[in-house]
Design a protein around this motif. Structure first.
Motif, PDB file in Angstrom:
ATOM      1  N   ARG A   1     -12.592   7.884 -18.917  1.00 56.54           N
ATOM      2  CA  ARG A   1     -12.095   8.814 -19.949  1.00 56.54           C
ATOM      3  C   ARG A   1     -13.217   9.233 -20.902  1.00 56.54           C
ATOM      4  NH1 ARG A   1      -6.624   9.709 -18.049  1.00 56.54           N
ATOM      5  NH2 ARG A   1      -6.756   8.253 -16.365  1.00 56.54           N
ATOM      6  N   THR A   2     -14.415   9.313 -20.386  1.00 57.37           N
ATOM      7  CA  THR A   2     -15.549   9.746 -21.212  1.00 57.37           C
ATOM      8  C   THR A   2     -15.397  11.232 -21.543  1.00 57.37           C
ATOM      9  OG1 THR A   2     -16.667   9.825 -19.092  1.00 57.37           O
ATOM     10  CG2 THR A   2     -17.395   8.133 -20.586  1.00 57.37           C
ATOM     11  N   PRO A   3     -16.024  11.698 -22.633  1.00 61.24           N
ATOM     12  CA  PRO A   3     -15.871  13.102 -23.024  1.00 61.24           C
ATOM     13  C   PRO A   3     -16.472  14.057 -21.995  1.00 61.24           C
ATOM     14  CG  PRO A   3     -16.926  11.801 -24.758  1.00 61.24           C
ATOM     15  CD  PRO A   3     -16.851  10.927 -23.553  1.00 61.24           C
ATOM     16  N   HIS A   4     -16.226  15.358 -22.214  1.00 58.73           N
ATOM     17  CA  HIS A   4     -16.777  16.377 -21.322  1.00 58.73           C
ATOM     18  C   HIS A   4     -18.309  16.304 -21.317  1.00 58.73           C
ATOM     19  CE1 HIS A   4     -12.749  17.842 -21.448  1.00 58.73           C
ATOM     20  NE2 HIS A   4     -12.835  18.390 -22.632  1.00 58.73           N
ATOM     21  N   VAL A   5     -18.899  16.476 -20.135  1.00 57.61           N
ATOM     22  CA  VAL A   5     -20.363  16.565 -20.053  1.00 57.61           C
ATOM     23  C   VAL A   5     -20.748  17.955 -20.586  1.00 57.61           C
ATOM     24  CG1 VAL A   5     -22.345  16.504 -18.475  1.00 57.61           C
ATOM     25  CG2 VAL A   5     -20.351  15.048 -18.038  1.00 57.61           C
ATOM     26  N   PRO A   6     -21.729  18.038 -21.519  1.00 59.84           N
ATOM     27  CA  PRO A   6     -22.068  19.352 -22.080  1.00 59.84           C
ATOM     28  C   PRO A   6     -22.465  20.345 -20.990  1.00 59.84           C
ATOM     29  CG  PRO A   6     -23.198  17.585 -23.272  1.00 59.84           C
ATOM     30  CD  PRO A   6     -22.536  16.951 -22.081  1.00 59.84           C
ATOM     31  N   LEU A   7     -22.121  21.614 -21.237  1.00 55.37           N
ATOM     32  CA  LEU A   7     -22.401  22.667 -20.254  1.00 55.37           C
ATOM     33  C   LEU A   7     -23.871  22.666 -19.823  1.00 55.37           C
ATOM     34  CD1 LEU A   7     -21.514  25.220 -18.669  1.00 55.37           C
ATOM     35  CD2 LEU A   7     -22.069  26.563 -20.710  1.00 55.37           C
ATOM     36  N   GLU A   8     -24.792  22.580 -20.795  1.00 52.16           N
ATOM     37  CA  GLU A   8     -26.236  22.645 -20.445  1.00 52.16           C
ATOM     38  C   GLU A   8     -26.606  21.509 -19.496  1.00 52.16           C
ATOM     39  OE1 GLU A   8     -25.742  21.699 -24.234  1.00 52.16           O
ATOM     40  OE2 GLU A   8     -24.484  23.391 -23.615  1.00 52.16           O
ATOM     41  N   THR A   9     -26.002  20.335 -19.693  1.00 46.87           N
ATOM     42  CA  THR A   9     -26.308  19.201 -18.802  1.00 46.87           C
ATOM     43  C   THR A   9     -25.811  19.504 -17.390  1.00 46.87           C
ATOM     44  OG1 THR A   9     -25.996  17.741 -20.686  1.00 46.87           O
ATOM     45  CG2 THR A   9     -26.036  16.700 -18.529  1.00 46.87           C
ATOM     46  N   VAL A  10     -24.592  20.032 -17.287  1.00 53.12           N
ATOM     47  CA  VAL A  10     -24.039  20.324 -15.949  1.00 53.12           C
ATOM     48  C   VAL A  10     -24.914  21.375 -15.258  1.00 53.12           C
ATOM     49  CG1 VAL A  10     -22.044  21.159 -14.652  1.00 53.12           C
ATOM     50  CG2 VAL A  10     -21.687  19.758 -16.691  1.00 53.12           C
ATOM     51  N   LEU A  11     -25.269  22.433 -15.985  1.00 56.75           N
ATOM     52  CA  LEU A  11     -26.080  23.483 -15.352  1.00 56.75           C
ATOM     53  C   LEU A  11     -27.446  22.929 -14.956  1.00 56.75           C
ATOM     54  CD1 LEU A  11     -25.197  26.671 -17.476  1.00 56.75           C
ATOM     55  CD2 LEU A  11     -23.944  25.586 -15.604  1.00 56.75           C
ATOM     56  N   GLY A  12     -27.986  22.039 -15.784  1.00 55.18           N
ATOM     57  CA  GLY A  12     -29.275  21.398 -15.456  1.00 55.18           C
ATOM     58  C   GLY A  12     -29.170  20.592 -14.159  1.00 55.18           C
ATOM     59  N   ILE A  13     -28.053  19.908 -13.971  1.00 60.22           N
ATOM     60  CA  ILE A  13     -27.854  19.126 -12.734  1.00 60.22           C
ATOM     61  C   ILE A  13     -27.797  20.080 -11.542  1.00 60.22           C
ATOM     62  CG2 ILE A  13     -26.212  17.656 -11.492  1.00 60.22           C
ATOM     63  CD1 ILE A  13     -25.336  16.699 -14.364  1.00 60.22           C
TER      64      ILE A  13
END
Ligand code: SF4
Ligand code: SF4
Length: 337
Positions: free
Chosen positions: A29-41
């Motif tokens: 139940r961790t918070p949303h991964v920030p958009l910039e982190t997801v796009l970086g992945i």
């Protein structure tokens, strides 16, 4: 066993949040991964040569930037896979999924409003979920259903079938619950999975593409030909051909093995812990003579870990008599799937 140079798929948990409370859920139940982190992945995966990205959660539709993430993944020319419960979908989200997703995996934990709510705690109308599934089934190249096996599955299997037939998915994947040795898990013993395999084989003969999609000893029925059809094997799990970017901010071998492999993909894929998970030398002697060892890999490392405290131990469902019986029969290496 030889590792792939590039992972077959990267699973990205974009959030740990979910509206549901399924019995065997492992989400922190961790918070949303920030958009910039997801796009970086996604950028990192593209430059490493990864071809397929699976977006998951928690429930990925709760991420406020889900549409941007799916657009970006498609623009990067990935094969986009998405895991969801398919609840509470707005018309805009439905449209976005149709535009971007190549393969949708939808969890189906009930065959009726009551059974769905009993397992998931869902407060959303079941009929809306079904409408979403039928809508997406008619527009996407591939829709797969996923049902975590419960201790009463040998009774409920037949009740799921009419709905599964109606949806007509590419596959109905059953998932062995990966959990500590609770009483319910103990009830799902060798005899239970044998009985379930009989029902799976009957449904397969009736043209329903159903199988257990995560690792289980494939000799459990005493017949490897059945094992090869009713069970997919271990190749997709335990870090063998794909790894997971955890919503907690690091790569890990699988949903169920939480070893921190760091947060850089190339280094994570070369991590010694993954090579260790590929080992088979600690498996029972019979496994070393087995013609399906490469597919079965002796069963589930995640369950071995939970049952024995180490993944380098036999699967708790390994049964010597079944293995001996299965290996005594002639077996033609003739994959069915
Ligand atoms: S849908 Fe998935 S994330 Fe949500 S509670 Fe169920 S298993 Fe957990
Ligand atoms: S003998 Fe070992 S490798 Fe072969 S099917 Fe059984 S558990 Fe899997």
């Amino acid at each position: 066993m030889k590792r792939l140079k590039i992972p077959f798929e990267i699973i990205v948990e974009i959030t740990g949040r979910c509206r549901l409370v399924c019995e065997h859920c492992t989400s922190q139940r961790t918070p949303h991964v920030p958009l910039e982190t997801v796009l970086g992945i996604l950028d990192e995966c593209a430059s490493f040569g990864v071809k397929a990205i699976r977006i998951t959660g928690g429930e990925p539709f709760l991420h406020p930037d889900i549409e941007k993430i799916l657009n970006y993944a498609k623009d990067k020319k990935f094969m986009v896979l998405l895991n969801t419960a398919a609840e509470n979908m707005s018309p805009s989200l439905l449209k976005n999924v149709v535009k971007n997703v190549d393969m949708l995996l939808v969890s189906l934990q009930g065959y009726s409003p009551r059974t769905n709510a009993a397992y998931t705690g869902s407060k959303s109308p079941y009929i809306d979920k079904l409408k979403n599934i039928f809508f997406l089934r008619s527009r996407l190249p591939s829709v797969v259903l996923a049902t975590v096996i419960t201790h009463d599955m040998t009774k409920s299997f037949a009740k799921f079938l009419p709905l599964v037939r109606k949806i007509n998915p590419e596959a109905w994947t059953l998932l062995r619950p990966i959990d500590t040795m609770t009483d319910n898990i103990k009830r799902m013993d060798v005899a239970f999975y044998r009985a379930l395999a009989v029902q799976i084989m009957k449904a397969r003969q009736e043209k329903v593409n159903v199988f257990i999609a995560n690792p289980i000893p494939m000799c459990i029925t005493g017949d490897l030909r059945i094992g090869k059809q009713a069970f997919y094997g271990a190749n997709l799990d335990d870090g063998h051909v794909r790894i997971v970017y955890s919503a907690e901010g690091y790569y890990k071998p699988s949903y169920f093995i939480n070893t921190n492999l760091g947060n850089a993909l190339k280094a994570a894929w070369a991590h010694p812990a993954l090579k260790e998970l590929d080992r088979t030398d600690y498996l029972p002697e019979l496994c070393h003579q087995c013609p399906v060892l490469d597919t079965c890999r002796g069963g589930c490392r995640g369950m071995s870990l939970r049952a024995h405290g180490t993944p380098f131990s036999p699967d708790p469902l390994f049964d010597f008599a079944s293995a001996q019986k299965a290996l005594s029969k002639p077996y033609l290496n003739n994959p069915v799937r």
